[in-house]
Design a protein around this motif. Sequence first.
Motif, PDB file in Angstrom:
ATOM      1  N   SER A  58      46.288  35.950  25.201  1.00 51.25           N
ATOM      2  CA  SER A  58      45.394  36.737  26.145  1.00 51.25           C
ATOM      3  C   SER A  58      45.650  36.504  27.695  1.00 51.25           C
ATOM      4  CB  SER A  58      44.031  36.718  26.037  1.00 51.25           C
ATOM      5  OG  SER A  58      43.480  35.379  26.138  1.00 51.25           O
ATOM      6  N   PRO A  59      45.804  37.373  28.422  1.00 55.06           N
ATOM      7  CA  PRO A  59      45.992  37.031  29.920  1.00 55.06           C
ATOM      8  C   PRO A  59      45.377  35.666  30.461  1.00 55.06           C
ATOM      9  CG  PRO A  59      45.519  39.410  29.687  1.00 55.06           C
ATOM     10  CD  PRO A  59      45.118  38.772  28.270  1.00 55.06           C
ATOM     11  N   ARG A  60      46.147  34.914  30.910  1.00 51.19           N
ATOM     12  CA  ARG A  60      45.411  33.612  31.371  1.00 51.19           C
ATOM     13  C   ARG A  60      45.139  33.586  33.052  1.00 51.19           C
ATOM     14  NH1 ARG A  60      49.817  32.171  28.103  1.00 51.19           N
ATOM     15  NH2 ARG A  60      51.189  31.676  30.041  1.00 51.19           N
ATOM     16  N   ARG A  61      45.268  34.606  33.598  1.00 51.26           N
ATOM     17  CA  ARG A  61      44.807  34.574  35.077  1.00 51.26           C
ATOM     18  C   ARG A  61      43.554  34.639  35.359  1.00 51.26           C
ATOM     19  NH1 ARG A  61      48.169  38.597  38.894  1.00 51.26           N
ATOM     20  NH2 ARG A  61      49.856  37.298  38.183  1.00 51.26           N
ATOM     21  N   TRP A  62      43.014  33.833  36.348  1.00 50.39           N
ATOM     22  CA  TRP A  62      41.641  34.018  36.524  1.00 50.39           C
ATOM     23  C   TRP A  62      41.185  35.319  37.380  1.00 50.39           C
ATOM     24  CZ3 TRP A  62      43.888  29.097  36.725  1.00 50.39           C
ATOM     25  CH2 TRP A  62      43.215  28.009  35.699  1.00 50.39           C
ATOM     26  N   THR A  63      39.841  35.954  37.336  1.00 47.59           N
ATOM     27  CA  THR A  63      39.694  37.008  37.955  1.00 47.59           C
ATOM     28  C   THR A  63      39.057  36.316  39.154  1.00 47.59           C
ATOM     29  OG1 THR A  63      37.556  37.065  36.880  1.00 47.59           O
ATOM     30  CG2 THR A  63      39.104  38.166  35.949  1.00 47.59           C
ATOM     31  N   ARG A  68      35.067  32.781  42.097  1.00 48.60           N
ATOM     32  CA  ARG A  68      33.999  32.647  43.216  1.00 48.60           C
ATOM     33  C   ARG A  68      32.798  31.875  42.363  1.00 48.60           C
ATOM     34  NH1 ARG A  68      33.858  38.789  45.887  1.00 48.60           N
ATOM     35  NH2 ARG A  68      35.661  38.377  47.427  1.00 48.60           N
ATOM     36  N   VAL A  69      32.429  32.180  41.008  1.00 50.50           N
ATOM     37  CA  VAL A  69      31.396  31.593  40.573  1.00 50.50           C
ATOM     38  C   VAL A  69      31.744  30.110  39.807  1.00 50.50           C
ATOM     39  CG1 VAL A  69      29.982  31.822  38.238  1.00 50.50           C
ATOM     40  CG2 VAL A  69      30.452  33.957  39.622  1.00 50.50           C
ATOM     41  N   GLY A  70      32.921  29.860  39.312  1.00 50.22           N
ATOM     42  CA  GLY A  70      33.210  28.754  38.927  1.00 50.22           C
ATOM     43  C   GLY A  70      33.340  27.626  40.194  1.00 50.22           C
ATOM     44  N   VAL A  71      33.735  27.769  41.067  1.00 51.40           N
ATOM     45  CA  VAL A  71      33.783  26.777  42.150  1.00 51.40           C
ATOM     46  C   VAL A  71      32.387  26.316  42.875  1.00 51.40           C
ATOM     47  CG1 VAL A  71      34.484  26.265  44.734  1.00 51.40           C
ATOM     48  CG2 VAL A  71      36.102  27.398  43.164  1.00 51.40           C
ATOM     49  N   PRO A  72      31.583  27.195  43.150  1.00 48.20           N
ATOM     50  CA  PRO A  72      30.171  26.469  43.341  1.00 48.20           C
ATOM     51  C   PRO A  72      29.391  25.815  42.046  1.00 48.20           C
ATOM     52  CG  PRO A  72      30.194  28.846  43.486  1.00 48.20           C
ATOM     53  CD  PRO A  72      31.594  28.603  43.212  1.00 48.20           C
ATOM     54  N   LEU A  73      29.574  26.361  40.866  1.00 44.26           N
ATOM     55  CA  LEU A  73      29.090  25.799  39.818  1.00 44.26           C
ATOM     56  C   LEU A  73      29.797  24.575  39.319  1.00 44.26           C
ATOM     57  CD1 LEU A  73      28.245  29.007  37.470  1.00 44.26           C
ATOM     58  CD2 LEU A  73      26.758  27.448  38.750  1.00 44.26           C
ATOM     59  N   GLY A  74      31.023  24.662  39.697  1.00 40.08           N
ATOM     60  CA  GLY A  74      31.695  23.217  39.646  1.00 40.08           C
ATOM     61  C   GLY A  74      31.299  21.908  40.356  1.00 40.08           C
ATOM     62  N   ARG A 174      28.332  40.091  35.500  1.00 37.09           N
ATOM     63  CA  ARG A 174      29.673  39.883  35.834  1.00 37.09           C
ATOM     64  C   ARG A 174      30.556  39.480  34.544  1.00 37.09           C
ATOM     65  NH1 ARG A 174      28.062  36.667  40.722  1.00 37.09           N
ATOM     66  NH2 ARG A 174      28.803  37.671  42.368  1.00 37.09           N
ATOM     67  N   ALA A 175      31.557  40.199  34.378  1.00 32.56           N
ATOM     68  CA  ALA A 175      32.583  39.635  33.226  1.00 32.56           C
ATOM     69  C   ALA A 175      33.230  38.635  33.375  1.00 32.56           C
ATOM     70  CB  ALA A 175      33.431  41.271  32.852  1.00 32.56           C
ATOM     71  N   ILE A 176      32.715  37.395  32.982  1.00 30.87           N
ATOM     72  CA  ILE A 176      33.163  36.090  32.924  1.00 30.87           C
ATOM     73  C   ILE A 176      33.560  35.393  31.502  1.00 30.87           C
ATOM     74  CG2 ILE A 176      32.876  33.703  33.620  1.00 30.87           C
ATOM     75  CD1 ILE A 176      31.365  34.977  35.940  1.00 30.87           C
TER      76      ILE A 176
END
Length: 325
Positions: A58-63, A68-74, A174-176
């Motif tokens: 499946s497509p591997r590119r991040w949306t 936007r969600v992954g960075v602060p949650l990281g 959000r579709a994550i």
Amino acid sequence: MSDTRRTDAVLLLVALVWGSSYLSAQTATAALPVLLVLLARYALSSLACLGLLAARRSPRRWTRDELRVGVPLGVTQAAVLVVETYGVAHTSAANAGLIISLTIVLTPLLDRAGHPGGLPPVFYAAAGVCVLAVGLLMSGNGFHAPRLGDLLMLGAAVVRAGHVALVGRLTVGRAIRPLHLTTVQTLVGTALFLAPAAHELPTLVRADAATWTQLVYLALFCSVFAFLAQTWAVQRTSASRASLLLGTEPIWAAAVGITLAGEHFTTLTGLGAVMMITGTYWGQSVERAHRSSALPRSEVHPTGNEGDTRCPTTAPTAPTTPTTV
């Protein structure tokens, strides 16, 4: 084996793996500095996640939403892990697993948006049982000044509850894709711990096989495997059943600490362990029933709508469950 039994077995295995993570983290931090352990765990998890993405068709590119969600949650997940891992290094594995389960009753208190009209009074009674349990767990052989590790684990439970509430707010609507989000978080964590732990890298290179085994276990089994297995299982069962099975985590944490590390409970700490497990199960049941009754039937997802945030992974589609290292 039937599909139901297979799913139950997977969820119990996840709970066992997570429960064992405290002793593994404690063993690793006895041999290496805490920040170096976190860097190694995040880096190994990142490599595994990137490998899984590369293997997928499946497509591997991040949306944009995933970034936007992954960075602060990281960032918030890394904050949880710092406090939690330092806490594990200064208390017993059993206490760590039991105290961090306080997250279950703290999260609904912080996630007010999910409980219109406030939580019922009986929930606060369950929370009170958990608070008393923490006091007993900290008492050791008798009432005295709390140990540093227990206080850190209590702080970790508060920070983790805030992180779980933030997961819900940032991912709703959000579709994550869970694996993509997880990969972002692991890369963020690796970047955050690289600078402060870089000067200790020669120590990591010289680490013995036993220490590396603990690091690999924490990264590949307690993080990546458990995350993927949980995601697979919760899509095949109800939120109540999944929460019940995953909620056995603190029991496994205590069992592993007693069996493998020779830890033991005094009368007071044993009572605290029973009260903590009872209080968290009670509070979780009350919160879930209140949430279901407050939402229109069409808005209640069959697998729940809370994110479980097992370090360093986050699964937005999973039910509310205990969370640990």
